[in-house]
Every structure is written in structure tokens, then in C-alpha cells.
Write a protein that holds these residues in place. Structure first.
Motif, PDB file in Angstrom:
ATOM      1  N   GLN A  63       0.872  -1.177   0.000  1.00 31.95           N
ATOM      2  CA  GLN A  63       0.000   0.000   0.000  1.00 31.95           C
ATOM      3  C   GLN A  63       0.904   1.220   0.000  1.00 31.95           C
ATOM      4  O   GLN A  63       1.859   1.297   0.763  1.00 31.95           O
ATOM      5  CB  GLN A  63      -0.915   0.001   1.219  1.00 31.95           C
ATOM      6  CG  GLN A  63      -2.001   1.057   1.139  1.00 31.95           C
ATOM      7  CD  GLN A  63      -2.989   0.975   2.290  1.00 31.95           C
ATOM      8  OE1 GLN A  63      -2.599   0.722   3.416  1.00 31.95           O
ATOM      9  NE2 GLN A  63      -4.270   1.196   2.015  1.00 31.95           N
ATOM     10  N   GLY A  67      -3.159   5.470   0.270  1.00 33.21           N
ATOM     11  CA  GLY A  67      -4.265   5.650  -0.651  1.00 33.21           C
ATOM     12  C   GLY A  67      -4.116   5.014  -2.004  1.00 33.21           C
ATOM     13  O   GLY A  67      -5.051   5.044  -2.806  1.00 33.21           O
ATOM     14  N   CYS A  68      -2.948   4.425  -2.292  1.00 34.88           N
ATOM     15  CA  CYS A  68      -2.692   3.798  -3.584  1.00 34.88           C
ATOM     16  C   CYS A  68      -2.029   2.442  -3.359  1.00 34.88           C
ATOM     17  O   CYS A  68      -1.831   2.008  -2.228  1.00 34.88           O
ATOM     18  CB  CYS A  68      -1.773   4.676  -4.445  1.00 34.88           C
ATOM     19  SG  CYS A  68      -2.583   6.099  -5.216  1.00 34.88           S
ATOM     20  N   THR A  69      -1.667   1.799  -4.447  1.00 35.24           N
ATOM     21  CA  THR A  69      -0.945   0.534  -4.418  1.00 35.24           C
ATOM     22  C   THR A  69       0.353   0.715  -5.192  1.00 35.24           C
ATOM     23  O   THR A  69       0.456   1.588  -6.049  1.00 35.24           O
ATOM     24  CB  THR A  69      -1.795  -0.588  -5.044  1.00 35.24           C
ATOM     25  OG1 THR A  69      -3.046  -0.661  -4.362  1.00 35.24           O
ATOM     26  CG2 THR A  69      -1.108  -1.940  -4.941  1.00 35.24           C
ATOM     27  N   CYS A  85      -0.256   8.863  -8.090  1.00 37.38           N
ATOM     28  CA  CYS A  85      -0.046   8.444  -6.699  1.00 37.38           C
ATOM     29  C   CYS A  85       1.202   9.101  -6.106  1.00 37.38           C
ATOM     30  O   CYS A  85       1.249   9.392  -4.911  1.00 37.38           O
ATOM     31  CB  CYS A  85       0.090   6.924  -6.619  1.00 37.38           C
ATOM     32  SG  CYS A  85      -1.419   6.043  -7.052  1.00 37.38           S
ATOM     33  N   TYR A 268      -4.954  -2.628  -3.215  1.00 43.11           N
ATOM     34  CA  TYR A 268      -5.689  -2.166  -2.039  1.00 43.11           C
ATOM     35  C   TYR A 268      -6.888  -1.310  -2.447  1.00 43.11           C
ATOM     36  O   TYR A 268      -6.878  -0.091  -2.257  1.00 43.11           O
ATOM     37  CB  TYR A 268      -4.759  -1.375  -1.127  1.00 43.11           C
ATOM     38  CG  TYR A 268      -3.751  -2.230  -0.400  1.00 43.11           C
ATOM     39  CD1 TYR A 268      -4.012  -2.692   0.889  1.00 43.11           C
ATOM     40  CD2 TYR A 268      -2.558  -2.606  -0.997  1.00 43.11           C
ATOM     41  CE1 TYR A 268      -3.096  -3.491   1.567  1.00 43.11           C
ATOM     42  CE2 TYR A 268      -1.634  -3.410  -0.327  1.00 43.11           C
ATOM     43  CZ  TYR A 268      -1.913  -3.843   0.947  1.00 43.11           C
ATOM     44  OH  TYR A 268      -1.019  -4.639   1.612  1.00 43.11           O
ATOM     45  N   GLY A 270     -10.048   0.849  -2.433  1.00 45.63           N
ATOM     46  CA  GLY A 270     -10.449   1.684  -1.304  1.00 45.63           C
ATOM     47  C   GLY A 270     -11.859   1.462  -0.808  1.00 45.63           C
ATOM     48  O   GLY A 270     -12.075   1.147   0.360  1.00 45.63           O
ATOM     49  N   ARG A 271     -12.852   1.606  -1.674  1.00 46.64           N
ATOM     50  CA  ARG A 271     -14.227   1.525  -1.172  1.00 46.64           C
ATOM     51  C   ARG A 271     -15.180   1.170  -2.305  1.00 46.64           C
ATOM     52  O   ARG A 271     -15.205   1.829  -3.344  1.00 46.64           O
ATOM     53  CB  ARG A 271     -14.647   2.869  -0.571  1.00 46.64           C
ATOM     54  CG  ARG A 271     -16.099   2.953  -0.140  1.00 46.64           C
ATOM     55  CD  ARG A 271     -16.449   1.959   0.955  1.00 46.64           C
ATOM     56  NE  ARG A 271     -15.667   2.178   2.168  1.00 46.64           N
ATOM     57  CZ  ARG A 271     -15.652   1.327   3.188  1.00 46.64           C
ATOM     58  NH1 ARG A 271     -16.332   0.203   3.129  1.00 46.64           N
ATOM     59  NH2 ARG A 271     -14.926   1.593   4.264  1.00 46.64           N
ATOM     60  N   SER A 567      -9.930  -0.982   1.554  1.00 48.67           N
ATOM     61  CA  SER A 567      -8.486  -0.714   1.642  1.00 48.67           C
ATOM     62  C   SER A 567      -7.695  -1.884   2.225  1.00 48.67           C
ATOM     63  O   SER A 567      -6.618  -1.682   2.771  1.00 48.67           O
ATOM     64  CB  SER A 567      -8.203   0.567   2.445  1.00 48.67           C
ATOM     65  OG  SER A 567      -8.721   1.692   1.787  1.00 48.67           O
ATOM     66  N   GLY A 647      -7.855   3.273  -5.076  1.00 50.42           N
ATOM     67  CA  GLY A 647      -6.987   2.561  -4.149  1.00 50.42           C
ATOM     68  C   GLY A 647      -6.187   1.504  -4.886  1.00 50.42           C
ATOM     69  O   GLY A 647      -5.070   1.167  -4.504  1.00 50.42           O
ATOM     70  N   ASN A 648      -6.783   0.979  -5.992  1.00 44.13           N
ATOM     71  CA  ASN A 648      -6.048   0.079  -6.874  1.00 44.13           C
ATOM     72  C   ASN A 648      -5.082   0.836  -7.775  1.00 44.13           C
ATOM     73  O   ASN A 648      -4.280   0.209  -8.488  1.00 44.13           O
ATOM     74  CB  ASN A 648      -7.005  -0.717  -7.764  1.00 44.13           C
ATOM     75  CG  ASN A 648      -7.500  -1.987  -7.119  1.00 44.13           C
ATOM     76  OD1 ASN A 648      -8.700  -2.163  -6.931  1.00 44.13           O
ATOM     77  ND2 ASN A 648      -6.591  -2.881  -6.770  1.00 44.13           N
ATOM     78  N   SER A 651      -1.607  -0.519  -8.929  1.00 44.71           N
ATOM     79  CA  SER A 651      -1.550  -1.967  -8.729  1.00 44.71           C
ATOM     80  C   SER A 651      -0.844  -2.665  -9.883  1.00 44.71           C
ATOM     81  O   SER A 651      -1.001  -2.288 -11.049  1.00 44.71           O
ATOM     82  CB  SER A 651      -2.966  -2.544  -8.615  1.00 44.71           C
ATOM     83  OG  SER A 651      -3.601  -2.142  -7.434  1.00 44.71           O
TER      84      SER A 651
END
Length: 714
Positions: A63, A67-69, A85, A268, A270-271, A567, A647-648, A651
Motif C-alpha cells: 500500500q 491511498g494507492c498501491t 499516486c 488495495y 479503497g471503497r 483498503s 486505491g487500486n 496496482s
């Protein structure tokens, strides 16, 4: 495996799997997904994806700054993530004279790598199920507040038991709306340094126009390195720290991608809100999101006015503007997509079936009032949600809307402290203040505050606005321009110098009479206030939503098999998959884009579509090196049908062998409803082709030494 988990898994196995939908826990891959993934092209064992005792893919995915991956791509802790990011860190390290955000940066060697003020990566160590343990502490007679307190108390015990004296960060999280609980063990590394970034013209190519759109041609990547002490442990920044030797790093493939290739993403998310009730979606479409969109646009317009005039101001607000713009377009896309897909009607139909099931004699006592209580809550809060979103955009886009929380409370504590305590607090306050004011330009803040107060006071009136704003509006005939300017000029908290002077001669009276702090305090107090009616409705809603999710799963009326994103590390798998042919894309199959297509979008001097002259020259000469596709074109971005969300960003996109083929960075606007309802036909993930990333580093920037660090698979 615990009995409760076996029951849940057996229940899940009754549903047919859809390979492209789902954000899956790694610990359940063997049971739920592995066979399906093998059929699609996975060549790894589940142990090679997730293992507690041996290195595995999960050890190479981090992570990034909460807030990012990001992913580890060398034995010396080299990290890849998105440009957006790393944006904050890059902007922070830039100046008007040395503008790395605009011009790009590549460290010639490790001594030139730069440490931002605050940046960390979080490694996932392990997870486990504690559902039975936590639910044993709860009972149906508890209020939601009592339940939350009991969960918190047991969670703190679990965290203490697994932190190994502070070595690890432990987080207990609810899933399926509080019907299940798991704990996650992490290790944080805080010495993370910038290695390189492409210029903004590539990293943000297409700007707001192309954001959430396909076809894309964006070099959305940046590169960092994780440092540790000599023993490999997390450590605060020190010149004596050494590059981290990770348990696992990803090999990088130059083989490229083609339609129907297997692709999996670890990250990760987020929502998501795929269990959200129908009236919650209706509230977002008609009340919450329109206010969000209008408030965000108001803030963007005021920031942009000053950013366009001054390069130093542009750097100050670059990150805030980018974040605001991203959600501005996202929320409008959500409104459009949810409306087009008739999501409210589909959810209502499901809830009608649920309510029919709930009214059966054997279910009525437990589930009979669920839908009624949920709908009552939303009816009560529709106008408040509109009000709150206008006010939240004031808080998010202005620097002083929350000044009572960010500055006022600390200064009140300073005034109340004795001399010894003040000496202790002084350097901490000043360090925070100096950092904060690096990103504040007072002329812009005056216009931001005036514009947002005007919008809030005139558009949020379905629910009573804050009394402090109503009074200011009345005294100024609805014009906040003069008030905002004078409040900022008179305030004690609008410059480093003023705050320093206050600390040298603290006064409670000054704080009590400070116009900006009193405005902020009034806004925050009003935002947080709850009537008895609302408090009861929220309590009833919390119970009802949890029972809705439980009942949908038990009754088999609900078909979602995985918990909402929150997350925590998840895996999603699918394939490279085209959208229907699009005349805007020169590619033969609409699942990738090319540098030739990017150059066709080029507009000299345009803020969104300009390109460095060297890119134009190298494309004309087809100077692609070993990074060209075997068909001769230079790949830029490509599409997969993986299930991701915010959040991804950053990735890793992996092939069946666990090799890096791209970096996820966006979704397509046609499927913007994806956080609420998955569209198997439209939903796509937009990725940077790893070959384009390497071309930018090696051929364009001449930083071949960085590529040489990686394990390249030809």
C-alpha cells in the motif's frame, strides 16, 4: 479453519463464479478461485500467491502512502506506482526553478534519490478470521454505539496480541456490514525516496479531458525506492539507511499482451458499495453527488484562476486540484452511469423480493422491519446529504474551512498549558504550520472561501445552513467577498509569522475573537450536530443494513460473494479484453493504444495534449528499441476486465506466471457505476503497458541503469 468460515465458504460454493467480478481475499484463493484461475491461464500455485511462511506475490505488493498501491520490482527495493499516486511527493520536492513535476526527474545514482517529507509503504504480513471471537462479545439488544464500543475493545486486544510489541501495525476490520471480522498484520517503511518520474506532459497526458476515458495514452507511473536500516528493519530517514532487500520482487515481462490473455491484479481497493440499498443510491444520484460535483467545480475554478498566473502557485495547488478534478469527473460519471443502468430499480426489485421473504412467519421477527427502517433513514437524510456535500467541498478545497480543527484546537491547548508544556509543544506546532503554509496562497484562499460560502449558503438550504453562515450572509447581503478577505486578513492563523507571534504571546481572547476560527468552529459544529430523531434513525439504519446483508446472503436472494472493498489487500482476475471498435483508436483491436495514436492527439502548447519534442522525434524515427510490440508499434496503454476501484491505482497487472505486464491506473466512464454494481460487459481497467514504462525510462530519459536493476523477461 474455523467452523464459521467453513459454513460461509460452503454457502459461497453454491453460486456460480464469474471470473471477472470480485475483489477476493488472498487467504481464500485456494478454496474459492484457484481452479477457475488455472482454467483462464494462471500457472502459479495458491501458495505462490499468498503464503505466510514463504515468500509469495503478496510480499511484492505494498500500500502506497495510505491511498494507492505499488509493487516492488527489484532486489533493491525499487517501487513502481502511478504518476498520480506519487504526485504529492513530486510536487513537494519541486520548486519553480527545479520543477520535477513539469520536467520530470531521474536519479543518476542512489545518492541523488530524494526523500519527501512524509511518505510510507505498507507491507502485508498476514490475515486471519476473528468473526467468532468478536461476535461472542455482541448481542442483539446493544445499540449501535454500544456495539461499536465492544468491537473496539476486543479489536484493541487483538491488535496488541499480534503487534509483537509494536513491530507490526494490526488492523481489525468489519466485512459484510459487520457480519464478519478479520485482522490484518502490516509492516510500515517510512524512508521512501523518489527515484524518477516522467514529465507531467506524459504522466498526465490527456488531463481532465481524457480522465476516466478510453482510448488513453498516459504514462501514469512514477518510481521510488524503499530504504531500511542495515538489518532490513523500518527506520526513520538516515543517510546511513540502505535499500531494502524485499522478500519478493516482480519479474518484468516484455512479451506483451493480446486479447484474452489472463490478467490478475493485486492491490488495495479503497471503497465499494455493492451492498448499498436502493434508496442510498437514489440519494447519491439526486442529492449527494450533484452537490459534490458543483462544489468541486467551484473550488477548481478558483484554484485554476491563480494556478494559471504563477508557476509557484501552480505547484502549491497541483495536488489538491488534481484530487478535486478526479472526483469531480468521477461523481458526474457515477450519476450518469447509475441513472443509465437503472440501478435504483434493480436494487428496489431485489429488496422487494427480500421484503417478501422477510415477512414470512419464520423470518418476520428478525427481518420484518429491515427495508422500512432503511428507507425511513434515507427519506430523513436526503436534504442533509445535499447540505453536507456542499459543506464538505468547502472543507476540501479551502485551506481554512477546517482551521479550527487543524490549528485552533492546538492553539487552545497551547494557551491552557503551563510554561514547560508550551516549550514542548512549540516546535511541534511550528513544524506543522511551516509544512501547511507551503501549499497556501492567500489571494487564492480569499476567493475560494468567498465562492464556497456563497454556493453553500444558496444551494444547501433544504436543510438548515450553519447559523454562522446565515448571519454573515444577512450582514453582507449574500456577498461573501469582503467578509472572506477581511476575515483572512484579520485572522491570527493565516501565516507562519502570525502564528509564531501568537505562540510568543498566547491569548485566549485572540482565539475567541478570531473571525476565521469562529467561522470554522461554527461550520464544524453544525456539520457534526445530530438531532435525537436522526440519532435514532442512524441507529435503526445500522441494525437494518447489517440484517439486510445477512438476510440477502442467507436467503440466496443476494448474489454477491465477496465483501465490499475497504483498503485491504485483494486479488481480482480476468483477461485482456477489448471494448467495441472505436474510431478514435488507431489500434487494430480496441484493447490497446499506440504511441502513433498518442502523437495524433498532440497539440503544441496545449496544457493537456502537449508532448516533449523528443517523443515526437523518436516516434517519427520509430526509435522504440526492444520495447516495441512484435507487430512493430509502440504500445502505450491496454484494457483488462479486472474488477478494481480507487486505491487500486498503481496496482501490478500480472500474467499467468506472476510477471509484471502493466500498472493499473483508471477505469472507463461507461462503467462508472462499478463501485455499486458490476457490469460484466462494460467494466474495464485501464493499464499502462510495462513496455511503455520501460521505454520512457530507458530510451526517452536515458536512465538505463534503473531498467538494468529489474529482472527482465524477454
Amino acid at each position: 479453519m474455523k467452523k464459521i468460515l467453513l459454513i460461509a465458504l460452503l454457502a459461497l460454493s453454491a453460486f456460480p463464479m464469474r471470473a471477472d467480478e470480485g475483489m477476493w481475499f488472498l487467504m481464500f484463493i485456494e478454496r474459492l478461485n484457484h481452479r477457475d484461475m488455472q482454467k483462464m491461464g494462471l500457472q502459479l500455485t495458491s501458495e505462490e500467491i499468498y503464503s505466510i511462511n514463504h515468500h509469495s506475490l503478496k510480499d511484492a505488493v505494498v500500500q502506497f502512502n495510505g491511498g494507492c498501491t505499488a509493487e516492488i520490482v527489484s532486489k533493491d527495493g525499487l517501487v513502481l506506482t502511478n504518476h498520480h499516486c506519487g504526485y504529492d511527493a513530486i510536487a513537494e520536492l519541486s520548486t519553480a526553478e527545479q520543477n520535477y513535476l513539469k520536467n520530470g526527474f531521474w536519479a543518476a545514482d542512489r545518492s541523488k534519490e530524494m526523500k519527501p517529507e512524509s511518505l510510507y509503504v505498507r507491507f502485508f504480513v498476514r490475515m486471519d478470521d476473528v468473526t467468532k471471537r468478536i461476535l461472542a462479545k455482541l448481542n442483539p439488544n446493544m445499540t449501535e454505539a454500544e456495539r461499536e464500543k465492544a468491537v473496539q475493545q476486543e479489536s484493541e486486544l487483538i491488535q496488541k496480541e499480534n503487534s509483537e510489541g509494536g513491530k507490526y501495525v494490526v488492523s481489525v476490520r468489519p466485512f459484510f456490514q459487520g457480519n464478519e471480522y478479520y485482522y490484518f498484520v502490516y509492516q510500515d517503511y517510512k524512508d521512501v525516496r523518489l527515484v524518477g518520474t516522467p514529465p507531467e506532459s506524459l504522466g498526465k497526458f490527456g488531463g481532465d479531458t481524457d480522465n476516466w476515458e478510453w482510448p488513453r495514452h498516459t504514462a501514469d507511473f512514477s518510481m521510488f525506492r524503499v530504504y531500511a536500516d542495515k538489518d532490513g528493519n523500518p527506520a526513520d530517514y538516515s543517510p546511513n539507511n540502505v535499500p531494502l532487500q524485499p522478500k519478493h520482487h516482480l519479474p518484468v515481462s516484455l512479451k506483451g499482451v493480446q486479447e484474452n490473455d489472463f490478467a490478475m491484479i493485486l492491490g488495495y481497493p479503497g471503497r465499494t458499495n455493492r451492498w448499498m440499498p436502493a434508496q442510498g443510491i437514489e440519494q447519491n444520484i439526486k442529492f449527494s453527488y450533484p452537490a459534490w460535483v458543483e462544489g468541486a467545480k467551484t473550488g477548481m475554478d478558483q484554484m485554476k484562476k491563480y494556478m494559471d498566473k504563477d508557476a509557484s502557485v501552480r505547484l502549491m495547488y497541483a495536488s489538491k486540484y488534481a484530487q478535486t478534478a478526479n472526483y469531480w469527473k468521477n461523481r458526474q460519471g457515477m450519476i450518469d452511469a447509475l441513472t443509465k443502468h437503472k440501478t435504483v430499480a434493480a436494487k428496489t426489485d431485489q429488496e422487494n423480493k427480500f421484503d417478501k421473504w422477510a415477512q414470512k412467519p419464520e423470518n418476520k421477527a428478525k427481518y420484518g422491519t429491515v427495508i422500512a427502517n432503511i428507507n425511513k433513514f434515507y427519506a430523513l437524510t436526503n436534504e442533509k446529504s445535499r447540505h453536507d456535500n456542499y459543506l464538505q467541498q468547502l472543507f476540501r478545497t479551502t485551506s481554512f474551512g477546517t482551521s479550527y480543527n487543524t490549528l485552533g484546537r492546538g492553539l487552545e491547548a497551547y494557551v491552557a498549558a503551563d510554561e514547560a508544556k508550551r516549550k514542548e509543544m512549540y516546535p511541534q506546532i511550528m513544524a506543522s504550520v511551516e509544512s501547511m503554509f507551503k501549499e497556501i496562497y492567500l489571494p487564492a484562499e480569499k476567493d475560494l472561501l468567498a465562492a464556497q460560502l456563497k454556493l453553500y449558503s444558496t444551494k444547501a438550504t433544504g436543510y438548515a445552513i450553519a447559523p454562522v453562515v446565515a448571519q454573515i450572509s444577512s450582514e453582507n447581503n449574500g456577498d461573501f467577498t469582503k467578509y472572506a478577505s477581511e476575515a483572512i486578513d484579520k485572522s491570527t492563523v493565516t501565516s507562519v509569522e502570525k502564528i509564531k507571534a501568537f505562540l510568543d504571546a498566547p491569548s485566549a481572547e485572540k482565539l475567541q475573537n478570531d473571525p476565521l476560527l469562529q467561522l470554522s468552529k461554527g461550520l464544524i459544529t453544525h456539520f457534526s450536530a445530530k438531532s435525537d430523531e436522526l440519532t435514532k434513525a442512524q441507529n435503526d439504519y445500522g441494525v437494518a443494513f447489517r440484517l439486510l446483508v445477512e438476510g440477502l446472503r442467507d436467503s440466496k436472494i443476494g448474489t454477491i460473494q465477496y465483501p465490499d472493498a475497504n483498503s485491504t489487500l485483494r486479488l481480482t482476475y480476468g483477461k485482456v479484453r477489448a471494448l467495441p471498435k472505436d474510431a478514435r483508436n488507431d489500434a487494430k483491436i480496441n484493447d490497446y493504444t499506440t504511441m502513433e495514436g498518442m502523437v495524433k492527439k498532440y497539440k503544441a502548447g496545449d496544457e493537456e495534449f502537449d508532448l516533449p519534442s523528443k517523443v515526437l522525434e523518436m516516434n517519427k524515427a520509430k526509435d522504440y528499441g526492444r520495447y516495441a510490440d512484435k507487430k512493430g508499434y509502440m504500445p502505450v496503454n491496454f484494457l483488462t476486465d479486472n474488477d478494481i476501484t480507487g486505491g487500486n491505482s498503481g496496482s501490478p497487472v500480472l500474467n499467468g506466471k506472476g510477471e509484471l505486464i502493466g500498472i493499473a491506473f483508471d477505469g472507463n466512464i461507461e462503467a462508472m457505476a462499478g463501485d455499486v454494481i458490476f457490469d460484466k460487459d462494460l467494466q474495464r481497467t485501464i493499464n499502462v503497458d510495462i513496455r511503455y514504462v520501460l521505454w520512457c525510462i530507458d530510451k526517452l530519459a536515458g536512465a538505463k541503469h534503473i531498467v538494468d536493476e529489474m529482472d527482465i523477461v524477454q
